[in-house]
Write a protein that holds these residues in place. Structure first.
Motif, PDB file in Angstrom:
ATOM      1  N   VAL A  29     -32.174  33.470 -27.672  1.00  0.00           N
ATOM      2  CA  VAL A  29     -31.605  34.702 -27.175  1.00  0.00           C
ATOM      3  C   VAL A  29     -31.965  35.091 -25.764  1.00  0.00           C
ATOM      4  O   VAL A  29     -33.175  35.374 -25.622  1.00  0.00           O
ATOM      5  CB  VAL A  29     -31.704  35.913 -28.198  1.00  0.00           C
ATOM      6  CG1 VAL A  29     -30.903  36.988 -27.886  1.00  0.00           C
ATOM      7  CG2 VAL A  29     -31.360  35.441 -29.713  1.00  0.00           C
ATOM      8  N   VAL A  52     -24.519  33.873 -33.307  1.00  0.00           N
ATOM      9  CA  VAL A  52     -24.237  35.342 -33.617  1.00  0.00           C
ATOM     10  C   VAL A  52     -23.703  35.702 -34.870  1.00  0.00           C
ATOM     11  O   VAL A  52     -22.543  35.294 -35.038  1.00  0.00           O
ATOM     12  CB  VAL A  52     -23.957  36.258 -32.401  1.00  0.00           C
ATOM     13  CG1 VAL A  52     -23.898  37.491 -32.581  1.00  0.00           C
ATOM     14  CG2 VAL A  52     -24.701  36.212 -31.194  1.00  0.00           C
ATOM     15  N   ALA A 107     -28.829  37.571 -33.597  1.00  0.00           N
ATOM     16  CA  ALA A 107     -28.591  36.511 -32.839  1.00  0.00           C
ATOM     17  C   ALA A 107     -29.931  35.428 -33.002  1.00  0.00           C
ATOM     18  O   ALA A 107     -30.968  36.018 -33.213  1.00  0.00           O
ATOM     19  CB  ALA A 107     -28.535  36.632 -31.270  1.00  0.00           C
ATOM     20  N   LEU A 140     -25.583  43.108 -35.200  1.00  0.00           N
ATOM     21  CA  LEU A 140     -25.261  41.701 -34.715  1.00  0.00           C
ATOM     22  C   LEU A 140     -26.870  40.896 -34.851  1.00  0.00           C
ATOM     23  O   LEU A 140     -27.754  41.326 -34.176  1.00  0.00           O
ATOM     24  CB  LEU A 140     -25.041  41.717 -33.239  1.00  0.00           C
ATOM     25  CG  LEU A 140     -23.552  42.273 -32.870  1.00  0.00           C
ATOM     26  CD1 LEU A 140     -23.835  42.671 -31.343  1.00  0.00           C
ATOM     27  CD2 LEU A 140     -22.440  41.731 -33.398  1.00  0.00           C
TER      28      LEU A 140
END
Length: 151
Positions: free
Chosen positions: A83, A63, A79, A77
């Motif tokens: 995920v 992340v 990721a 964010l």
């Protein structure tokens, strides 16, 4: 046969999460490793990363945290590596996710799977509005609709 066409629609609005999420809540991140780059204002967490905010949990191998230009908070964010997003009883998986913390929007892309109780939906992309508690799936949306059982 009529249900088959609906089951593979190109776009679909669904509820996501048991309650609306407050995007102003603190974001807690745990991981095995952290690398910070002061020059571009990013931090990269790797190794069993778990991000929590209110009732929402996001996990991924990597992340990247992008801070606001003035470094007063988190902008987004990102990721990657597979995920998982969980909110209430709902869970979604995808190859990657991009969470705009300010707006509360999460874009999940790549083999998206959404599980809501006994129901499962797949799509190419899912946009989650954590503030409204809704999601929109598009790009080869597929689900199996079960007829109501007669007594």
């Amino acid at each position: 046969m009529a249900l088959g066409g609906m089951a593979q629609a190109q776009g679909m609005q669904v509820a996501f999460g048991s309650t609306a999420q407050d995007s102003g809540l603190p974001v807690e991140v745990t991981a095995a490793n952290l690398d910070v780059d002061q020059n571009d204002g990013t931090a990269i967490f790797t190794g069993d990363v778990l991000v929590g905010q209110g009732e929402m949990r996001l996990s991924a191998p990597r992340v990247q945290v992008v801070y606001l230009a003035d470094r007063s908070g988190i902008a987004r964010l990102q990721a990657t590596g597979g995920v998982t997003l969980v909110s209430g009883e709902d869970a979604a998986e995808a190859k990657q996710a991009d969470y705009d913390v300010q707006s509360g929007m999460i874009e999940m892309t790549g083999d998206v799977l959404l599980v809501q109780g006994p129901a499962a939906l797949t799509a190419d992309k899912m946009s989650v509005d954590t503030v409204a508690g809704t999601a929109h799936m598009n790009g080869r949306v597929k689900t199996v609709l079960q007829p109501e059982k007669q007594q």
